[in-house]
Design a protein around this motif. Structure first.
Motif, PDB file in Angstrom:
ATOM      1  N   ARG A  99       0.885  -1.172   0.000  1.00  0.00           N
ATOM      2  CA  ARG A  99       0.000   0.000   0.000  1.00  0.00           C
ATOM      3  C   ARG A  99       0.917   1.214   0.000  1.00  0.00           C
ATOM      4  NH1 ARG A  99      -4.333  -0.554   3.361  1.00  0.00           N
ATOM      5  NH2 ARG A  99      -4.674   1.659   3.275  1.00  0.00           N
ATOM      6  N   ILE A 141     -10.243  -3.122   7.231  1.00  0.00           N
ATOM      7  CA  ILE A 141      -9.957  -1.687   7.216  1.00  0.00           C
ATOM      8  C   ILE A 141     -11.249  -0.926   7.504  1.00  0.00           C
ATOM      9  CG2 ILE A 141      -9.174   0.262   5.809  1.00  0.00           C
ATOM     10  CD1 ILE A 141      -6.902  -1.674   6.463  1.00  0.00           C
ATOM     11  N   GLU A 173     -10.522   4.010   5.217  1.00  0.00           N
ATOM     12  CA  GLU A 173      -9.512   4.056   4.146  1.00  0.00           C
ATOM     13  C   GLU A 173      -9.090   5.479   3.813  1.00  0.00           C
ATOM     14  OE1 GLU A 173      -6.733   2.497   2.167  1.00  0.00           O
ATOM     15  OE2 GLU A 173      -8.256   1.004   2.613  1.00  0.00           O
TER      16      GLU A 173
END
Length: 116
Positions: free
Chosen positions: A23, A111, A114
């Protein structure tokens, strides 16, 4: 099936591994890549300022900080620290100066935000 071994991993052996994008600001080397209902083990390499948004642990997550300092809402974890995030716990993760961690997820995290 034989075991999987990584000699001298915690003594810098991780530096010789091939990393890929995970990421923004974080690369990964998968030691064991499980599926959506299986454990995974990886080395995460965080660039300075990188982080992971708030997430919930669907199962136990275990982290060993190999280099640098990783932080969350509970504090700062220097190299050599072991962090256990039990099922149901939530946090976000960041590093000011960069860090490398050995991480094991029993199940993938969820998650929550985000946008951060």
């Amino acid at each position: 099936m034989p075991n999987i071994a990584y000699p001298a991993l915690i003594h810098g052996g991780w530096r010789d591994l091939a990393f890929e994008h995970f990421r923004d600001g974080i690369t990964v080397h998968w030691l064991l890549k499980g599926g959506p209902a299986e454990p995974s083990v990886a080395i995460l390499n965080y660039r300075p300022g990188a982080g992971v948004p708030r997430h919930r642990h669907a199962a136990l997550e275990t982290i060993v900080v190999l280099e640098g300092t990783q932080s969350d809402e509970n504090g700062d974890y220097l190299a050599g620290s072991v962090i256990l995030n039990p099922v149901g716990t939530e946090h976000s993760v960041w590093t000011k100066d960069g860090c490398v961690v050995l991480i094991q997820w029993n199940l993938p995290v969820v998650i929550l935000d985000e946008t951060k």
